[in-house]
Design a protein around this motif. Structure first.
Motif, PDB file in Angstrom:
ATOM      1  N   ARG A   7      34.369  40.925  42.532  1.00  0.00           N
ATOM      2  CA  ARG A   7      35.141  41.917  42.609  1.00  0.00           C
ATOM      3  C   ARG A   7      36.577  41.552  42.286  1.00  0.00           C
ATOM      4  O   ARG A   7      37.026  40.458  42.458  1.00  0.00           O
ATOM      5  CB  ARG A   7      35.323  42.595  44.171  1.00  0.00           C
ATOM      6  N   HIS A   8      37.232  42.618  41.672  1.00  0.00           N
ATOM      7  CA  HIS A   8      38.906  42.393  41.232  1.00  0.00           C
ATOM      8  C   HIS A   8      39.366  43.710  41.351  1.00  0.00           C
ATOM      9  O   HIS A   8      38.524  44.901  41.503  1.00  0.00           O
ATOM     10  CB  HIS A   8      39.094  41.550  40.181  1.00  0.00           C
ATOM     11  N   LYS A   9      40.710  44.023  41.106  1.00  0.00           N
ATOM     12  CA  LYS A   9      41.399  45.353  40.998  1.00  0.00           C
ATOM     13  C   LYS A   9      41.903  45.574  39.816  1.00  0.00           C
ATOM     14  O   LYS A   9      42.462  44.670  39.049  1.00  0.00           O
ATOM     15  CB  LYS A   9      42.356  45.387  42.341  1.00  0.00           C
ATOM     16  N   PRO A  16      39.597  48.774  43.543  1.00  0.00           N
ATOM     17  CA  PRO A  16      38.848  47.516  43.479  1.00  0.00           C
ATOM     18  C   PRO A  16      37.498  48.141  42.584  1.00  0.00           C
ATOM     19  O   PRO A  16      37.238  49.069  42.809  1.00  0.00           O
ATOM     20  CB  PRO A  16      38.299  47.190  44.825  1.00  0.00           C
ATOM     21  N   ALA A  37      33.517  46.330  41.928  1.00  0.00           N
ATOM     22  CA  ALA A  37      32.677  45.103  42.003  1.00  0.00           C
ATOM     23  C   ALA A  37      31.761  45.278  40.974  1.00  0.00           C
ATOM     24  O   ALA A  37      31.022  46.330  40.869  1.00  0.00           O
ATOM     25  CB  ALA A  37      32.185  45.237  43.467  1.00  0.00           C
ATOM     26  N   TYR A  38      31.632  43.998  40.352  1.00  0.00           N
ATOM     27  CA  TYR A  38      30.424  43.902  39.505  1.00  0.00           C
ATOM     28  C   TYR A  38      29.167  42.997  40.052  1.00  0.00           C
ATOM     29  O   TYR A  38      29.342  42.157  40.629  1.00  0.00           O
ATOM     30  CB  TYR A  38      30.849  43.108  38.245  1.00  0.00           C
TER      31      TYR A  38
END
Length: 509
Positions: A126-128, A476, A478-479
């Motif tokens: 996850r990142h933003k 955010p 998420a992959y």
């Protein structure tokens, strides 16, 4: 039909200075938003973003003498105040550049598969990412720090979001000049000029928040104006986040022990805080609970002497001046309200500072005195004299949300004796920043700062000052189960960008 002209007006005289622009049409708003959206790819590189922000700060500082001259002509805030505000604005831009360089704002979290967990954990990363085009609504009382190049713009650009700014009618000439500086900074890094759009006019502001390509908005201003835009943002077919700073009373509680110990010091400090900038700060102390009795009398006398010696000042525009004069008159006529130093009209273009006193018992239940619990923009504060702790608590329990709340304690109370903790417990639910033995005017631009509060102080739980203001313009993502070659570089195991992250539950710097 020709668009209405936009004039720069001198608040010291009420006379028009120059025609700056014309109010934007719906088509022009659409063009500005689409140009901003087209500039998004140029902000994708964090190195470019940081360099752009630093160059913007440098060019603003280089043009400072001229910009301060224009700002003073439109705001009457004075060169000393405006030079400090411009320095703060440049500092904000550089601070956000540093945040972009560091990368922690991306909030990278990587968890590898764990089949033995309950329930099993897949590969998750996850990142933003930036939201998109941000609409920024300039404030009247901070022509630099909460305007075209202010904190909303700086934090949005740092997040990777282009902006379209709705200029405030009190400083349109300055807005045009600052926007030109930002575009010049963008050009040095091959960022399109549309990355910072600028529109004028009330209707343009409404069109802007409704535009389907606008992804979020930041606002600083009145409760009435902010709430109207907030509601418009919520009524859209696709609602968007609206981060509005609307209004604040900023209550202060003076304990009896503090008044006994340093009544004169507190009275003088209050006078300086409530009259700073002709009372046009969003964190001006507007309600002060002072104990009845001799110590409170000493405080009120000191306050009267200090405020009575304050020169009349010019408000940001004549509409605000008329509102202040009418608001003071309406409050002053309430039963049991006295005016030790009468505020109001100081002249044709000025206002005089003053304060009102009222028994705190008048504020413990609903009634006409509830007007005293509403912000009055300008150099006015209300001193409510309380007879005991229960009465002070009853007043505090009725207050709406605020940006700040302050308590003045004695030395023994500050050391943990007495009611200090109890009062802090009363103040914390109603404010975003709680002060002890200080004054709320002066908002430091620092990582730990929070400039926000429960409604109506703000429409969200975010801050508009400090590094975490960037969070407003991110979301955010998420992959799950994405092969390494297809992942964004921010989320790859080898961390090619050298980002701070939480990797397998461990914080890595």
């Amino acid at each position: 039909m020709a668009a209405a002209p936009v004039w720069s007006v001198d608040p010291r005289t009420g006379k028009q200075r120059e025609q700056v622009a014309a109010e934007a049409t719906a088509q022009e708003v659409d063009e500005a938003v689409r140009a901003a959206r087209a500039a998004r790819p140029a902000l994708a590189d964090r190195t470019v973003r940081a360099a752009f922000l630093r160059t913007a700060a440098d060019l603003l500082a280089d043009a400072g003498e001229h910009l301060v001259e224009v700002a003073d002509a439109e705001s009457a805030l004075g060169p000393v105040r405006l030079k400090g505000e411009l320095a703060r604005t440049c500092h904000q831009l550089r601070a956000f550049a540093g945040i972009v360089d560091e990368g922690a704002f991306l909030d990278v979290v990587i968890d590898h598969p764990d089949a033995g967990a309950t329930p099993p954990v897949p590969d998750l990363r996850r990142h933003k990412i930036p939201l998109g085009v941000v609409a920024v609504y300039s404030a009247s009382n901070f022509p630099f720090a909460f305007s075209v190049a202010g904190g909303d713009t700086a934090s949005a650009l740092a997040a990777g979001c282009p902006v379209v700014v709705k200029a405030h009618p009190d400083h349109p000439a300055l807005s045009e000049r600052v926007a030109s500086v930002l575009r010049a900074a963008a050009a040095r890094h091959d960022v399109p000029a549309g990355v910072v759009g600028l529109v004028h006019g009330f209707e343009a502001g409404v069109e802007l928040v409704r535009h389907p390509l606008v992804a979020a908005a930041g606002f600083t201003g009145s409760v009435r104006g902010g709430r109207a835009l907030f509601d418009a943002a919520a009524r859209r077919p696709v609602p968007i986040p609206f981060h509005g700073e609307l209004g604040s009373l900023n209550p202060v509680v003076v304990t009896e022990a503090a008044a006994v110990e340093r009544a004169e010091e507190i009275g003088a400090g209050l006078a300086g805080s409530m009259t700073l900038g002709v009372g046009q700060f969003c964190v001006k102390p507007g309600l002060v609970l002072v104990p009845a009795g001799a110590a409170g009398d000493r405080l009120v006398k000191t306050l009267a002497d200090a405020v009575g010696g304050t020169d009349a000042g010019v408000l940001l525009d004549h509409r605000m001046r008329d509102g202040f004069v009418a608001g003071v008159a309406e409050r002053a006529q309430l039963p049991d309200v006295a005016s030790p130093v009468t505020p109001g009209a100081g002249g044709e273009h000025t206002v005089s500072a003053g304060f009102l006193t009222v028994p705190a018992g008048r504020l413990t239940g609903p009634g006409p005195h509830d007007l005293l619990l509403e912000e009055c923009f300008g150099p006015l504060t209300v001193v409510a004299r309380y007879t005991d702790a229960a009465e002070a608590h009853a007043v505090l329990s009725r207050l709406p949300g605020n940006l700040t709340a302050t308590v003045q304690l004695s030395a023994r109370e500050a050391a943990g004796e007495g009611r200090g903790a109890e009062i802090l417990a009363d103040l914390t639910p109603i404010a975003g920043r709680v002060l002890v033995n200080g004054w709320p005017t002066g908002v430091a631009v620092a990582p730990a700062q929070h400039h926000g509060g429960p409604y109506p102080a703000t429409t969200s739980t975010s801050t508009s000052v400090g590094g975490t203001a960037i969070e407003r313009w991110l979301r955010p993502v998420a992959y799950q189960g994405v092969p390494e070659p297809l992942l964004p570089p921010e989320l790859r195991d080898d961390n090619p960008l050298g980002l701070p992250r939480r990797y397998e539950g461990r914080l890595e710097r």
